[in-house]
Design a protein around this motif. Structure first.
Motif, PDB file in Angstrom:
ATOM      1  N   GLU A  40       0.913  -1.131  -0.207  1.00 46.60           N
ATOM      2  CA  GLU A  40      -0.191   0.371  -0.004  1.00 46.60           C
ATOM      3  C   GLU A  40       0.840   1.093   0.469  1.00 46.60           C
ATOM      4  O   GLU A  40       0.313   2.160  -0.514  1.00 46.60           O
ATOM      5  CB  GLU A  40      -1.180  -0.158   1.073  1.00 46.60           C
ATOM      6  N   ALA A  41       1.703   1.230   0.549  1.00 52.21           N
ATOM      7  CA  ALA A  41       2.817   2.341   0.835  1.00 52.21           C
ATOM      8  C   ALA A  41       3.448   2.887  -0.459  1.00 52.21           C
ATOM      9  O   ALA A  41       3.921   3.641  -0.982  1.00 52.21           O
ATOM     10  CB  ALA A  41       3.842   2.006   1.926  1.00 52.21           C
ATOM     11  N   THR A  42       4.066   1.778  -1.383  1.00 46.10           N
ATOM     12  CA  THR A  42       4.845   1.903  -2.449  1.00 46.10           C
ATOM     13  C   THR A  42       3.320   2.470  -3.478  1.00 46.10           C
ATOM     14  O   THR A  42       4.319   2.890  -4.163  1.00 46.10           O
ATOM     15  CB  THR A  42       5.159   0.321  -2.669  1.00 46.10           C
ATOM     16  N   ALA A  43       2.224   1.637  -3.299  1.00 46.57           N
ATOM     17  CA  ALA A  43       1.593   1.471  -4.249  1.00 46.57           C
ATOM     18  C   ALA A  43       1.619   3.622  -4.083  1.00 46.57           C
ATOM     19  O   ALA A  43       1.140   4.261  -5.544  1.00 46.57           O
ATOM     20  CB  ALA A  43       0.478   1.160  -4.553  1.00 46.57           C
ATOM     21  N   SER A  44       0.988   3.986  -2.909  1.00 46.26           N
ATOM     22  CA  SER A  44       1.078   5.369  -2.722  1.00 46.26           C
ATOM     23  C   SER A  44       1.793   5.728  -3.065  1.00 46.26           C
ATOM     24  O   SER A  44       1.951   6.965  -3.752  1.00 46.26           O
ATOM     25  CB  SER A  44       0.649   5.472  -1.876  1.00 46.26           C
ATOM     26  N   ARG A  45       3.188   5.999  -3.328  1.00 51.79           N
ATOM     27  CA  ARG A  45       4.242   6.340  -3.480  1.00 51.79           C
ATOM     28  C   ARG A  45       4.769   6.070  -4.691  1.00 51.79           C
ATOM     29  O   ARG A  45       5.030   7.303  -6.105  1.00 51.79           O
ATOM     30  CB  ARG A  45       5.344   5.873  -3.099  1.00 51.79           C
ATOM     31  N   PHE A  46       3.840   5.148  -5.472  1.00 52.45           N
ATOM     32  CA  PHE A  46       4.297   5.319  -7.180  1.00 52.45           C
ATOM     33  C   PHE A  46       3.054   6.072  -7.447  1.00 52.45           C
ATOM     34  O   PHE A  46       2.952   6.648  -8.612  1.00 52.45           O
ATOM     35  CB  PHE A  46       3.939   3.635  -7.378  1.00 52.45           C
ATOM     36  N   LYS A  76       1.770   8.578  -6.560  1.00 55.85           N
ATOM     37  CA  LYS A  76       2.393   9.968  -6.130  1.00 55.85           C
ATOM     38  C   LYS A  76       3.271  11.065  -7.380  1.00 55.85           C
ATOM     39  O   LYS A  76       3.927  12.033  -8.269  1.00 55.85           O
ATOM     40  CB  LYS A  76       3.065  11.089  -4.500  1.00 55.85           C
ATOM     41  N   ILE A  77       4.249   9.569  -7.375  1.00 55.22           N
ATOM     42  CA  ILE A  77       5.258  10.065  -8.643  1.00 55.22           C
ATOM     43  C   ILE A  77       4.945  10.219  -9.630  1.00 55.22           C
ATOM     44  O   ILE A  77       5.399  10.941 -10.451  1.00 55.22           O
ATOM     45  CB  ILE A  77       6.659   9.122  -8.796  1.00 55.22           C
ATOM     46  N   THR A  78       3.901   9.279 -10.520  1.00 53.95           N
ATOM     47  CA  THR A  78       3.226   9.365 -11.481  1.00 53.95           C
ATOM     48  C   THR A  78       2.612  10.377 -11.234  1.00 53.95           C
ATOM     49  O   THR A  78       2.291  11.070 -12.743  1.00 53.95           O
ATOM     50  CB  THR A  78       2.045   7.952 -11.823  1.00 53.95           C
ATOM     51  N   THR A  79       1.232  10.525 -10.437  1.00 52.60           N
ATOM     52  CA  THR A  79       0.861  11.847 -11.367  1.00 52.60           C
ATOM     53  C   THR A  79       1.750  13.672 -11.308  1.00 52.60           C
ATOM     54  O   THR A  79       1.450  14.133 -12.005  1.00 52.60           O
ATOM     55  CB  THR A  79       0.094  12.492  -9.440  1.00 52.60           C
TER      56      THR A  79
END
Length: 149
Positions: A53-59, A61-64
């Motif tokens: 979940e933390a990695t998905a949220s970080r991904f 954020k970076i993608t956005t």
């Protein structure tokens, strides 16, 4: 994780207090170590969903941020393109205004064609007799050549 360490410690303590022979103690110690390792693995498996979940949220954020940066750069490029297009259009309009005459052009009629004098039919046929004579001479000479050969 604290409860799993307590279990392993209690199991190890119980094995040491019992009057077991060395092979059984060794097997019990290995069994205890395996349980401790299993408890550690289950703790790590429990952390996997939170890590994902933390990695998905970080991904996300970076993608956005990357998409936002791309859109910003594209908008800037479009604005520069539109500005340059408007400048070129203004320049072409100014050149066209300087080039275009204010008054409509005056149309002059073409000069009249020269009149051709009408020829008499007799004047036009004067070459017919000499031409027929030349053709006859050439034909006669050719036939005589092939026949008398």
């Amino acid at each position: 994780m604290a409860t799993s360490k307590k279990k392993s410690t209690l199991l190890a303590g119980a094995l040491l207090k019992d009057n077991l022979d060395s092979d059984e103690r060794l097997n019990a110690a290995l069994f205890s170590a395996a349980f401790e390792e299993l408890d550690g693995l289950s703790d790590r498996l429990a952390k996997i969903p939170t890590d994902i979940e933390a990695t998905a949220s970080r991904f996300q954020k970076i993608t956005t941020e990357a998409v936002d940066d791309f859109v910003q750069v594209a908008n800037e490029a479009l604005a520069k393109f539109m500005q340059r297009t408007n400048e070129m259009k203004a320049t072409l309009d100014a050149m066209e205004r300087l080039k275009a005459p204010e008054t409509p052009p005056v149309l002059t009629p073409p000069p009249p064609a020269p009149l051709i004098a009408a020829k008499r039919p007799v004047d036009a046929l004067w070459w017919l007799v000499p031409g027929a004579l030349v053709v006859g001479i050439i034909l006669g000479a050719t036939l005589a050549f092939f026949v008398l050969k």
